[in-house]
Write a protein that holds these residues in place. Structure first.
Motif, PDB file in Angstrom:
ATOM      1  N   GLN A   1       5.172  79.330 103.898  1.00 51.04           N
ATOM      2  CA  GLN A   1       5.235  79.753 105.298  1.00 51.04           C
ATOM      3  C   GLN A   1       6.662  79.661 105.830  1.00 51.04           C
ATOM      4  N   ILE A   2       7.329  78.551 105.525  1.00 50.33           N
ATOM      5  CA  ILE A   2       8.723  78.391 105.961  1.00 50.33           C
ATOM      6  C   ILE A   2       9.577  79.508 105.360  1.00 50.33           C
ATOM      7  N   ARG A   3       9.359  79.785 104.076  1.00 49.84           N
ATOM      8  CA  ARG A   3      10.137  80.831 103.405  1.00 49.84           C
ATOM      9  C   ARG A   3       9.903  82.195 104.069  1.00 49.84           C
ATOM     10  N   LYS A   4       8.652  82.481 104.385  1.00 49.49           N
ATOM     11  CA  LYS A   4       8.323  83.754 105.014  1.00 49.49           C
ATOM     12  C   LYS A   4       8.948  83.853 106.406  1.00 49.49           C
ATOM     13  N   TRP A   5       8.891  82.754 107.178  1.00 45.46           N
ATOM     14  CA  TRP A   5       9.496  82.752 108.509  1.00 45.46           C
ATOM     15  C   TRP A   5      11.009  82.926 108.409  1.00 45.46           C
ATOM     16  N   LYS A   6      11.613  82.283 107.416  1.00 42.24           N
ATOM     17  CA  LYS A   6      13.066  82.392 107.242  1.00 42.24           C
ATOM     18  C   LYS A   6      13.461  83.826 106.917  1.00 42.24           C
ATOM     19  N   GLU A   7      12.705  84.484 106.063  1.00 36.91           N
ATOM     20  CA  GLU A   7      12.999  85.874 105.730  1.00 36.91           C
ATOM     21  C   GLU A   7      12.844  86.781 106.949  1.00 36.91           C
ATOM     22  N   LYS A   8      11.920  86.433 107.825  1.00 36.93           N
ATOM     23  CA  LYS A   8      11.686  87.243 109.025  1.00 36.93           C
ATOM     24  C   LYS A   8      12.810  87.089 110.037  1.00 36.93           C
ATOM     25  N   PHE A   9      13.199  85.829 110.307  1.00 42.18           N
ATOM     26  CA  PHE A   9      14.161  85.572 111.382  1.00 42.18           C
ATOM     27  C   PHE A   9      15.609  85.570 110.909  1.00 42.18           C
ATOM     28  N   MET A  10      15.837  85.291 109.631  1.00 41.04           N
ATOM     29  CA  MET A  10      17.195  85.174 109.120  1.00 41.04           C
ATOM     30  C   MET A  10      17.388  86.060 107.895  1.00 41.04           C
ATOM     31  N   PRO A  11      17.400  87.383 108.067  1.00 42.30           N
ATOM     32  CA  PRO A  11      17.623  88.260 106.918  1.00 42.30           C
ATOM     33  C   PRO A  11      18.978  87.990 106.298  1.00 42.30           C
ATOM     34  N   GLN A  12      19.075  88.203 104.983  1.00 38.33           N
ATOM     35  CA  GLN A  12      20.316  87.922 104.270  1.00 38.33           C
ATOM     36  C   GLN A  12      21.439  88.825 104.754  1.00 38.33           C
ATOM     37  N   ASP A  13      22.584  88.212 105.046  1.00 34.30           N
ATOM     38  CA  ASP A  13      23.757  88.999 105.444  1.00 34.30           C
ATOM     39  C   ASP A  13      24.367  89.671 104.218  1.00 34.30           C
ATOM     40  N   LYS A  14      25.148  90.714 104.482  1.00 39.08           N
ATOM     41  CA  LYS A  14      25.875  91.339 103.387  1.00 39.08           C
ATOM     42  C   LYS A  14      26.862  90.345 102.796  1.00 39.08           C
ATOM     43  N   GLU A  15      27.093  90.460 101.520  1.00 38.89           N
ATOM     44  CA  GLU A  15      27.954  89.501 100.822  1.00 38.89           C
ATOM     45  C   GLU A  15      29.356  89.554 101.394  1.00 38.89           C
ATOM     46  N   SER A  16      29.884  88.380 101.735  1.00 43.00           N
ATOM     47  CA  SER A  16      31.221  88.312 102.303  1.00 43.00           C
ATOM     48  C   SER A  16      32.261  88.469 101.209  1.00 43.00           C
ATOM     49  N   PRO A  17      33.495  88.912 101.549  1.00 39.59           N
ATOM     50  CA  PRO A  17      34.546  89.078 100.538  1.00 39.59           C
ATOM     51  C   PRO A  17      34.827  87.747  99.856  1.00 39.59           C
ATOM     52  N   SER A  18      35.104  87.777  98.555  1.00 37.81           N
ATOM     53  CA  SER A  18      35.385  86.555  97.799  1.00 37.81           C
ATOM     54  C   SER A  18      36.738  85.996  98.209  1.00 37.81           C
TER      55      SER A  18
END
Length: 391
Positions: A51-68
C-alpha cells in the motif's frame, strides 16, 4: 462490560479500511522526507508495504534522471556530507551532554558509555576533553553485582523512555518493565530515573476557544459527561478542533476520538478552520472504522459542527449528534485531554518552521505512537489499538 474485560460475543467481520488522501500523502512523506524505509513506514502505520509503495507511486512519480556529476563534484559532495555529519554529531553530543561538563571524569565516562551506540567514542572524548585510553581503562574496572543490575535496568529504562518519545514517567515505564519480566518496584524505577535525570516531558497551560456566536441550529447534550457509558468500540465518538503555531501561521487540527478504545479514529489538518476540516476528520473515521447503526458523536457547538455540511454528513451516515453546553469545556473532557497530551508530549517540545513540518510531526505522533504504542492508564496500560484488538 468494562474496558478491562474481553467481549464474549463473536467478533464481527472486519471491513476493509478506507484511508483518506490526507493520510496516504502523509504516509508517503514518512518515506520521502523522514528517511523511513517502505517496510518501516508500513510497520509503523500498521498497513501492508504494498500500500505504501502504491501510494508513493501515485503521489511521487519518478523524476527524470538528473545529469551525472563530475568526479570533482562527487568528491566535493562526499567531503561536504562528511563535514555535515561531523558537525551534526558535535552539536548533538553537546545538546545531550552539556550538563556533564562541570562533573568529574567518572560522570563523563558514564555518559560516553551510555551513548556509544549513538555517537563515536573519539568524538565524545574530544568534546569532553578526556583521553580514549583513560575512558577504556575506566571501562575495564569491575562493578559490583548491585551496580551492574542498576546499570542494566537504567539502560533499559532509558531505552523505553526514548522509544516512547520521552513522554513516559515512572508508572508507565514500570508497567513496561513488568511486561518484560523485570522485577522492581515503581519507587525504585522513580529513584533510578531521578539519578539518571530521565524525565517525562513537561506541560504548559492549555486553553480552548470555540466560536459559538452564530445563529445555526444546535442540539442538546445527549452524552451528558457519561464518558464511561460505551461498552464497545464505535458506540460513542467525540470530536474537537485545536490549533498549532508554526512560523508560517496557524495550523488547525480536527480529531475524532473513540470513547471506548481512546483511539484517534479520524483527523484532518488545514490552515483554515472550516466545516470541511471537521467533515474530513469524520470521513476518515467512517472510512477506517465502518461504524454501524446508533453511533453518537459529541462535539462543542462551534459553527463548524453546527454547519449544514457537517450535519448533512451525519444524517447521511445515520449518526446521532450531541453538543456541549455553551462555555462548558468539561462536557468534552476526553477530547480536551487528548489535545493537552498531544501538546505536552509533542507540540510544546518543537518549533515548526512550516505547516508541513507540523502536520507530518502530528501524523507520526498519532499514527505511529499514540494509537499503536502509547500505554493508556484507562485501558489497563494497553495502547488503543492493542485494546481494540483484545476486545
Amino acid at each position: 462490560m468494562s474496558r478491562n474485560a474481553k467481549s464474549s460475543s463473536s467478533k464481527p467481520k472486519v471491513s476493509r479500511r478506507v484511508y483518506s488522501e490526507e493520510f496516504k500523502l502523509d504516509a508517503v512523506r514518512l518515506v520521502t522526507q523522514e528517511g523511513y524505509s517502505l517496510a518501516a513506514a508500513a510497520r509503523s502505520l500498521g498497513v501492508h508495504v504494498s500500500q505504501i509503495r502504491k501510494w508513493k507511486e501515485k503521489f511521487m512519480p519518478q523524476d527524470k534522471e538528473s545529469p551525472s556529476l563530475t568526479e570533482d563534484e562527487k568528491a566535493e559532495l562526499k567531503r561536504l556530507r562528511a563535514e555535515n555529519r561531523r558537525l551534526k554529531m558535535e552539536r548533538d553530543i553537546f545538546k545531550k551532554s552539556h550538563r556533564f561538563f562541570c562533573e568529574g571524569k567518572s560522570m563523563r565516562f558514564a555518559f560516553i558509555e551510555e551513548n556509544e551506540q549513538s555517537f563515536e567514542v573519539t568524538a565524545m572524548c574530544q568534546t569532553f576533553q578526556v583521553s580514549r585510553s583513560g575512558y577504556y581503562a575506566w571501562k575495564q574496572r569491575e562493578p559490583g553485582v548491585r551496580q551492574l543490575r542498576q546499570q542494566k535496568l537504567t539502560e533499559e529504562i532509558r531505552a523505553i523512555h526514548q522509544e516512547n518519545q520521552q513522554v513516559y514517567g515512572s508508572p508507565r515505564i514500570h508497567q513496561e518493565l513488568q511486561e518484560r519480566g523485570r522485577k522492581c518496584s515503581v519507587n525504585t524505577v522513580a529513584k533510578w530515573m531521578r539519578e539518571a535525570e530521565i524525565r517525562a516531558k513537561t506541560t504548559k497551560k492549555f486553553c480552548v476557544t470555540t466560536d459559538s456566536n452564530h445563529h445555526l441550529r444546535v442540539v442538546g447534550n445527549l452524552l451528558n459527561q457519561q464518558f464511561d457509558s460505551p461498552t464497545q468500540a464505535n458506540q460513542v465518538w467525540v470530536s474537537d478542533i485545536t490549533y498549532l503555531w508554526t512560523d508560517e501561521g496557524w495550523l488547525y487540527l480536527a480529531a475524532v476520538l473513540d470513547l471506548y478504545t481512546r483511539k484517534v479514529v479520524g483527523w484532518s489538518m488545514s490552515k483554515t478552520m472550516t466545516a470541511d476540516l471537521v467533515g474530513d476528520a469524520l470521513k476518515m473515521a467512517i472510512g477506517r472504522q465502518h461504524p454501524g447503526e446508533g453511533l453518537l458523536i459529541h462535539s462543542d457547538r462551534g459553527n463548524q459542527y453546527a454547519s449544514d455540511a457537517y450535519q448533512r454528513l451525519l444524517r447521511e451516515h445515520g449518526i446521532k449528534c450531541s453538543m456541549s453546553r455553551k462555555g462548558n469545556c468539561w462536557d468534552n473532557a476526553p477530547m480536551e485531554s487528548f489535545f493537552a497530551t498531544l501538546k505536552k508530549e509533542l507540540v510544546y517540545q518543537e518549533r515548526y518552521t512550516t505547516r508541513q513540518r507540523a502536520r507530518l510531526s502530528v501524523f507520526v505522533y498519532i499514527e505511529t505512537f499514540y494509537n499503536r504504542k502509547r500505554k493508556h492508564s484507562a485501558l489497563g496500560y494497553k495502547s488503543p489499538e492493542q485494546f481494540e484488538q483484545a476486545t
